[in-house]
Motif scaffolding. Structure first.
Motif, PDB file in Angstrom:
ATOM      1  N   LEU A   1      -6.810  14.272  -8.842  1.00 25.35           N
ATOM      2  CA  LEU A   1      -6.011  13.203  -8.226  1.00 25.35           C
ATOM      3  C   LEU A   1      -4.606  13.197  -8.814  1.00 25.35           C
ATOM      4  O   LEU A   1      -4.439  13.072 -10.025  1.00 25.35           O
ATOM      5  CB  LEU A   1      -6.669  11.844  -8.481  1.00 25.35           C
ATOM      6  N   ALA A   2      -3.614  13.338  -7.949  1.00 24.26           N
ATOM      7  CA  ALA A   2      -2.217  13.285  -8.395  1.00 24.26           C
ATOM      8  C   ALA A   2      -1.548  12.093  -7.719  1.00 24.26           C
ATOM      9  O   ALA A   2      -1.123  12.164  -6.570  1.00 24.26           O
ATOM     10  CB  ALA A   2      -1.495  14.585  -8.048  1.00 24.26           C
ATOM     11  N   GLY A   3      -1.508  10.977  -8.421  1.00 25.81           N
ATOM     12  CA  GLY A   3      -0.928   9.764  -7.835  1.00 25.81           C
ATOM     13  C   GLY A   3      -1.804   9.171  -6.749  1.00 25.81           C
ATOM     14  O   GLY A   3      -1.295   8.498  -5.850  1.00 25.81           O
ATOM     15  N   ALA A   4      -3.084   9.426  -6.829  1.00 23.91           N
ATOM     16  CA  ALA A   4      -4.011   8.947  -5.793  1.00 23.91           C
ATOM     17  C   ALA A   4      -5.253   8.377  -6.456  1.00 23.91           C
ATOM     18  O   ALA A   4      -5.551   8.681  -7.613  1.00 23.91           O
ATOM     19  CB  ALA A   4      -4.395  10.090  -4.855  1.00 23.91           C
ATOM     20  N   THR A   5      -5.967   7.552  -5.699  1.00 26.56           N
ATOM     21  CA  THR A   5      -7.256   7.048  -6.157  1.00 26.56           C
ATOM     22  C   THR A   5      -8.362   7.919  -5.545  1.00 26.56           C
ATOM     23  O   THR A   5      -8.103   8.672  -4.610  1.00 26.56           O
ATOM     24  CB  THR A   5      -7.444   5.578  -5.714  1.00 26.56           C
TER      25      THR A   5
ATOM     26  N   ARG B   1       0.819  -1.208   0.000  1.00 27.04           N
ATOM     27  CA  ARG B   1       0.000   0.000   0.000  1.00 27.04           C
ATOM     28  C   ARG B   1       0.860   1.269   0.000  1.00 27.04           C
ATOM     29  O   ARG B   1       0.353   2.358  -0.266  1.00 27.04           O
ATOM     30  CB  ARG B   1      -0.938  -0.012   1.203  1.00 27.04           C
ATOM     31  N   ALA B   2       2.132   1.116   0.353  1.00 24.18           N
ATOM     32  CA  ALA B   2       3.072   2.245   0.240  1.00 24.18           C
ATOM     33  C   ALA B   2       3.781   2.233  -1.120  1.00 24.18           C
ATOM     34  O   ALA B   2       4.582   3.112  -1.404  1.00 24.18           O
ATOM     35  CB  ALA B   2       4.109   2.180   1.361  1.00 24.18           C
ATOM     36  N   TYR B   3       3.525   1.230  -1.932  1.00 26.22           N
ATOM     37  CA  TYR B   3       4.230   1.045  -3.216  1.00 26.22           C
ATOM     38  C   TYR B   3       5.741   0.970  -3.009  1.00 26.22           C
ATOM     39  O   TYR B   3       6.523   1.517  -3.781  1.00 26.22           O
ATOM     40  CB  TYR B   3       3.848   2.153  -4.209  1.00 26.22           C
TER      41      TYR B   3
ATOM     42  N   THR C   1       9.201  -1.457 -10.861  1.00 28.13           N
ATOM     43  CA  THR C   1       8.325  -0.918 -11.904  1.00 28.13           C
ATOM     44  C   THR C   1       7.212  -0.113 -11.227  1.00 28.13           C
ATOM     45  O   THR C   1       6.603  -0.585 -10.269  1.00 28.13           O
ATOM     46  CB  THR C   1       7.743  -2.071 -12.741  1.00 28.13           C
ATOM     47  N   ALA C   2       6.987   1.105 -11.745  1.00 29.64           N
ATOM     48  CA  ALA C   2       6.032   2.011 -11.102  1.00 29.64           C
ATOM     49  C   ALA C   2       4.662   1.368 -10.952  1.00 29.64           C
ATOM     50  O   ALA C   2       4.212   0.701 -11.880  1.00 29.64           O
ATOM     51  CB  ALA C   2       5.922   3.296 -11.909  1.00 29.64           C
ATOM     52  N   PRO C   3       3.998   1.557  -9.825  1.00 25.79           N
ATOM     53  CA  PRO C   3       4.410   2.418  -8.707  1.00 25.79           C
ATOM     54  C   PRO C   3       5.362   1.759  -7.713  1.00 25.79           C
ATOM     55  O   PRO C   3       5.727   2.403  -6.739  1.00 25.79           O
ATOM     56  CB  PRO C   3       3.076   2.736  -8.031  1.00 25.79           C
ATOM     57  N   GLY C   4       5.796   0.552  -7.941  1.00 25.83           N
ATOM     58  CA  GLY C   4       6.631  -0.174  -6.982  1.00 25.83           C
ATOM     59  C   GLY C   4       5.797  -1.179  -6.223  1.00 25.83           C
ATOM     60  O   GLY C   4       4.610  -0.960  -6.001  1.00 25.83           O
ATOM     61  N   GLY C   5       6.424  -2.282  -5.852  1.00 23.60           N
ATOM     62  CA  GLY C   5       5.659  -3.298  -5.136  1.00 23.60           C
ATOM     63  C   GLY C   5       6.526  -4.432  -4.624  1.00 23.60           C
ATOM     64  O   GLY C   5       7.758  -4.392  -4.713  1.00 23.60           O
ATOM     65  N   VAL C   6       5.827  -5.413  -4.082  1.00 33.96           N
ATOM     66  CA  VAL C   6       6.482  -6.570  -3.483  1.00 33.96           C
ATOM     67  C   VAL C   6       6.575  -7.665  -4.547  1.00 33.96           C
ATOM     68  O   VAL C   6       5.557  -8.187  -4.994  1.00 33.96           O
ATOM     69  CB  VAL C   6       5.678  -7.080  -2.268  1.00 33.96           C
ATOM     70  N   ALA C   7       7.789  -7.993  -4.963  1.00 31.55           N
ATOM     71  CA  ALA C   7       8.012  -9.081  -5.908  1.00 31.55           C
ATOM     72  C   ALA C   7       8.484 -10.291  -5.111  1.00 31.55           C
ATOM     73  O   ALA C   7       9.524 -10.242  -4.462  1.00 31.55           O
ATOM     74  CB  ALA C   7       9.043  -8.688  -6.958  1.00 31.55           C
ATOM     75  N   THR C   8       7.698 -11.354  -5.154  1.00 27.81           N
ATOM     76  CA  THR C   8       7.993 -12.531  -4.343  1.00 27.81           C
ATOM     77  C   THR C   8       8.637 -13.623  -5.184  1.00 27.81           C
ATOM     78  O   THR C   8       8.088 -14.026  -6.214  1.00 27.81           O
ATOM     79  CB  THR C   8       6.705 -13.071  -3.688  1.00 27.81           C
ATOM     80  N   LEU C   9       9.776 -14.070  -4.730  1.00 21.81           N
ATOM     81  CA  LEU C   9      10.490 -15.155  -5.394  1.00 21.81           C
ATOM     82  C   LEU C   9      10.566 -16.334  -4.427  1.00 21.81           C
ATOM     83  O   LEU C   9      11.157 -16.224  -3.351  1.00 21.81           O
ATOM     84  CB  LEU C   9      11.902 -14.684  -5.780  1.00 21.81           C
ATOM     85  N   VAL C  10       9.926 -17.429  -4.797  1.00 28.35           N
ATOM     86  CA  VAL C  10       9.932 -18.626  -3.956  1.00 28.35           C
ATOM     87  C   VAL C  10      11.084 -19.515  -4.410  1.00 28.35           C
ATOM     88  O   VAL C  10      11.223 -19.802  -5.610  1.00 28.35           O
ATOM     89  CB  VAL C  10       8.590 -19.372  -4.045  1.00 28.35           C
ATOM     90  N   LEU C  11      11.883 -19.936  -3.460  1.00 26.59           N
ATOM     91  CA  LEU C  11      13.129 -20.623  -3.766  1.00 26.59           C
ATOM     92  C   LEU C  11      13.136 -22.012  -3.132  1.00 26.59           C
ATOM     93  O   LEU C  11      13.532 -22.170  -1.975  1.00 26.59           O
ATOM     94  CB  LEU C  11      14.283 -19.777  -3.202  1.00 26.59           C
ATOM     95  N   PRO C  12      12.696 -23.039  -3.853  1.00 27.03           N
ATOM     96  CA  PRO C  12      12.792 -24.397  -3.300  1.00 27.03           C
ATOM     97  C   PRO C  12      14.256 -24.728  -2.960  1.00 27.03           C
ATOM     98  O   PRO C  12      15.173 -24.307  -3.677  1.00 27.03           O
ATOM     99  CB  PRO C  12      12.259 -25.273  -4.437  1.00 27.03           C
TER     100      PRO C  12
ATOM    101  N   ALA D   1      -2.757  12.136 -12.623  1.00 32.25           N
ATOM    102  CA  ALA D   1      -1.797  11.027 -12.754  1.00 32.25           C
ATOM    103  C   ALA D   1      -2.290   9.893 -11.891  1.00 32.25           C
ATOM    104  O   ALA D   1      -2.665  10.099 -10.731  1.00 32.25           O
ATOM    105  CB  ALA D   1      -0.404  11.457 -12.304  1.00 32.25           C
ATOM    106  N   SER D   2      -2.322   8.688 -12.455  1.00 29.90           N
ATOM    107  CA  SER D   2      -2.726   7.517 -11.671  1.00 29.90           C
ATOM    108  C   SER D   2      -1.597   7.140 -10.716  1.00 29.90           C
ATOM    109  O   SER D   2      -0.503   7.702 -10.778  1.00 29.90           O
ATOM    110  CB  SER D   2      -3.039   6.357 -12.618  1.00 29.90           C
ATOM    111  N   VAL D   3      -1.853   6.166  -9.863  1.00 24.71           N
ATOM    112  CA  VAL D   3      -0.802   5.783  -8.903  1.00 24.71           C
ATOM    113  C   VAL D   3       0.422   5.200  -9.604  1.00 24.71           C
ATOM    114  O   VAL D   3       1.525   5.252  -9.065  1.00 24.71           O
ATOM    115  CB  VAL D   3      -1.304   4.780  -7.835  1.00 24.71           C
ATOM    116  N   GLY D   4       0.268   4.676 -10.801  1.00 22.75           N
ATOM    117  CA  GLY D   4       1.418   4.131 -11.521  1.00 22.75           C
ATOM    118  C   GLY D   4       2.119   5.146 -12.399  1.00 22.75           C
ATOM    119  O   GLY D   4       3.138   4.828 -13.034  1.00 22.75           O
TER     120      GLY D   4
END
Lengths: 512, 512
Positions: free
Chosen positions: B268-272, B88-90, B148-159, B298-301
């Motif tokens: 809205l500037a980067g907000a919903t 939620r904080a991007y 990648t905008a707006p930023g986020g959590v990229a999850t990599l699962v590593l067996p 501007a959208s959040v992305g």
């Protein structure tokens, strides 16, 4: 009567009379209903892992579910680790998660998430109530699902408007599910195999671990020479004097392989085929020697107690006494050893104590030295999710107010859910927590060596807890639990004797 | 070079040089790789919510991701609440979750769970590496996805076997993603509307809250009379002297409605579009008056900073000074008030401090009294997942070792993740934590009234934290953090002055 009131009344009518909770705004009508509908005890946990761990401990002792009350996706996720442990213990839990009102979800406000998806991996059943009229029907179904063998976590997601909208009132409980009896053909198969004389080991899982199930297994072993083991981790096992002295299958792969190697036949009673907890390079996952004949006497969902009784009867196995108690010896002194600790525990454990063991490396050798303790129940962390100890002990104490609870808690694991101590103080629970303070993730130091790596700065930084050392006495006192510290077995004996007589919780930091 | 070593080298090459971790057995090869590949700083959290909250705070301050290292499904779920806040904080986060070896999963051993499913709701991207040869490619993609905008959590699962199996070595980083520029037609639309003179409010979201973005918005407001507000919760905002004094949109629905009512145009500037945090019976979810014209500048992305600059230029808005600092007045004394607290904080905050505010009810009125503080960054709990405060502050301190961090922490919320204090002590971080000790879930007492319910025994049991009272001084000291307690504003001033000069962490329990 709104949906929340109907829900609470339905739960109380179904025998769900304890609610472990950490609510938020979306659960306010549920909380308000708790004040209007009599019969539900509410217990607050200061973190959701405490809430769900309590529900696990309660359900293990009662055999019937407690309810939880959690707040939206993040509140649920904070509780999922101990729901995972509950799932692996087959504990009945009615897991209630409040969420945004149905019409509010589309705004994707900050707390919005996909609650049902998050709940699914740890639940045997998930339903999102869509209207206040559905809530009571969904609640009775949740109770039924959670108590259907082998037992599990039934998650009911409650959008806020289903709680505050007018409902049709409560529903009566559904009939209790009947136990599933194992197929007689497999019992005959096991009996034939045991009569044939090939060395056999009977592996006892959750539904076999009742007093009746253990005695039936003990009869079978006496009549046939079969070896008995429980699964490596047990949800709940009656132990001590008068109960069959049965050890666990070891956790360490090599020891488990050695234990199983002599047996061309393995009979599963409420257990799955033995497998390594983790995979390791160059070690097998399957712990049975290739070619082992595996007979599933009863699956985890079947009535293993009854199957063992049927097996003992098919074998015409006579009743069998448990070993007499040995002559008491002097208590150990000096520094901590697992063996010495087990002796102190065995001697000082009160009758009908409940032991919750989440001691990790410090707890591996405790079964044998406590065979001749007073009769007690032993609970363990069944799912490997760290932090089950103190919350599960807390829930067990809520379930059984006349019994003493002793929680054996590794320090690293204990830090995941230390907030449970506050609930113990709040509810004046008779729980003695013994923290094994070795100031390390000792298990990982061993596991690193097991993979052939040399410890370096990173592993040192990640496995050591001694900079700064955790002061468990201050941590406990900070949450209202009196505490003491010792580094000797005689100090432990003194502190434990004090703890099991205390009025309310007590914590012992055992430096080892 | 095995998969784990290739992964660590790939991450370091991509600028991911800090790893917040709480590993287990399945991550041992990753830990071992950390000892063999130079360049990665490892920071241990004693609970996964600390680990992920640290990654959130670090990413917010750096703009580039830290890695996490979590252990299987339960380790991940313990960290999901603060990953929700990061989402939620991007915040860019490379979220690495170890799991059972690929071939081991079919044994369904106790720690087995569906990691990818659990990660998905809080992630912008999830991938399970299937072979050691894939790990490096997956890692560079994870970094790219997280940034990648707006930023986020990229999850990599590593067996585990992808970590210990031989790989093809590291991969070079992918090119950094380019910001997405907002459509000029929308900028022209907003300019036309503002020139037209209808009262407008510009709502500033995460990507607008840079110093340049805020100054551009300030120019627009000066030239057109438009009102400015930030979203109710900000991921990170430069504030204090020399920065435009912009207040937040209020959290309480009625206040938010009153704030927005005068404006037939909302830009809205980067907000919903503004929506109520929670739904309430008989209150709208949509905070804009029906018929409000909403223009998404501007959208959040999209690059809201640039869009605001483009808008200011389109309006030929001149540069605009921020207000002069007022004459200093005497510091408040006596009992806690939010206003008085804000004055003390504004006066004593060091230059370039980082304020992490998770103060819930105690924190709502702090923006206005701190407009004229020394220049600082203000961070908030963006996702409503309780327990973000101390972990996020800890991660921010790791990211910015030369800056002072002040964490404003509600007591109820603080108990979710108090283990962060230990990491602060371990890493000698300059963090002053102020715990607002009101010994209640004060927000819920208000919310219960808001739904029209009368408090009773259940709500009293679930919202009160005063039996027993939490002793934050002992709790902090138990984790190696020096601490003090005060119940006056003069005591706070004295303690805060001490804390911001301390070498390492310090905690103030402010009874209020």
């Amino acid at each position: 009567m709104n949906g929340a009131q109907a829900l609470v009344q339905t739960l109380v009518d179904a025998g769900v009379t304890t609610c472990f909770a950490n609510p938020g705004t979306s659960e306010m009508h549920f909380v308000s209903a708790l004040d209007r509908v009599p019969g539900m005890r509410c217990v607050l946990g200061l973190a959701e892992t405490v809430v769900t761990g309590c529900a696990d401990g309660y359900g293990r002792m009662m055999g019937t579910p407690a309810a939880t009350l959690l707040h939206c996706g993040p509140g649920l996720t904070n509780g999922l680790a101990n729901l995972h442990n509950a799932k692996r213990a087959y504990t009945p839990v009615v897991n209630i998660v409040g969420d945004h009102a149905t019409y509010h979800a589309r705004y994707d406000t900050p707390l919005t998430s996909d609650v049902a998806t998050l709940a699914a991996p740890m639940s045997c059943w998930v339903r999102v109530s869509r209207h206040a009229r559905d809530v009571s029907d969904d609640a009775v179904e949740a109770v039924r699902q959670s108590t259907t063998a082998p037992g599990g976590v039934a998650t009911l997601v409650l959008p806020a408007d289903t709680a505050w909208t007018e409902s049709d009132g409560p529903r009566p409980p559904l009939p209790a599910p009947t136990p599933v009896r194992a197929d007689m053909a497999r019992i005959d198969d096991a009996a034939r195999s045991l009569r044939g004389g090939a060395p056999a080991l009977i592996l006892l899982g959750t539904s076999a671990l009742s007093e009746a199930g253990l005695h039936a297994a003990w009869r079978v072993a006496g009549a046939t020479g079969a070896a008995l083991r429980t699964t490596t981790f047990v949800a709940r096992m009656p132990r001590g004097r008068g109960r069959p002295p049965i050890d666990r299958l070891p956790y360490a792969v090599d020891q488990a392989l050695t234990t199983l190697a002599p047996f061309p036949v393995v009979i599963l009673a409420g257990a799955t085929p033995p497998a390594a907890f983790f995979a390791y390079p160059d070690k097998p996952s399957d712990l049975c020697t290739p070619g082992t004949r595996i007979i599933s006497l009863a699956s985890v969902g079947e009535d293993a107690e009854r199957a063992l009784q049927d097996l003992a009867d098919a074998l015409q196995a006579p009743q069998r006494e448990t070993p007499p108690s040995p002559v008491e010896t002097s208590l150990p002194t000096g520094a901590f050893t697992p063996q010495g600790f087990g002796q102190v525990l065995a001697r000082l454990m009160p009758e009908h104590a409940i032991v919750m063991e989440d001691a990790v490396t410090s707890g591996r050798g405790l079964f044998v030295p406590t065979f001749d303790a007073a009769p007690h129940d032993w609970l363990q962390n069944t799912g490997g999710a760290i932090g089950g100890g103190m919350p599960t002990a807390t829930g067990a104490a809520i379930a059984c107010p006349t019994r003493r609870v002793i929680c054996l808690q590794a320090d690293g694991a204990g830090m995941y859910s230390l907030q449970a101590l506050w609930t113990q103080a709040r509810e004046r629970l008779n729980v003695v927590t013994i923290v094994f303070s070795n100031r390390a993730y000792r298990i990982l130091q061993g596991e690193l060596k097991a993979v052939g790596a040399t410890p370096g700065p990173a592993s040192q930084a990640l496995f050591s807890l001694d900079d700064p050392p955790l002061d468990w006495v201050r941590l406990a006192e900070g949450m209202g639990v009196p505490a003491t510290r010792t580094d000797t077995m005689e100090g432990l004996a003194q502190a434990l004797a004090r703890g099991v007589r205390a009025d309310g919780p007590f914590l012992i930091e055992l430096q080892c």
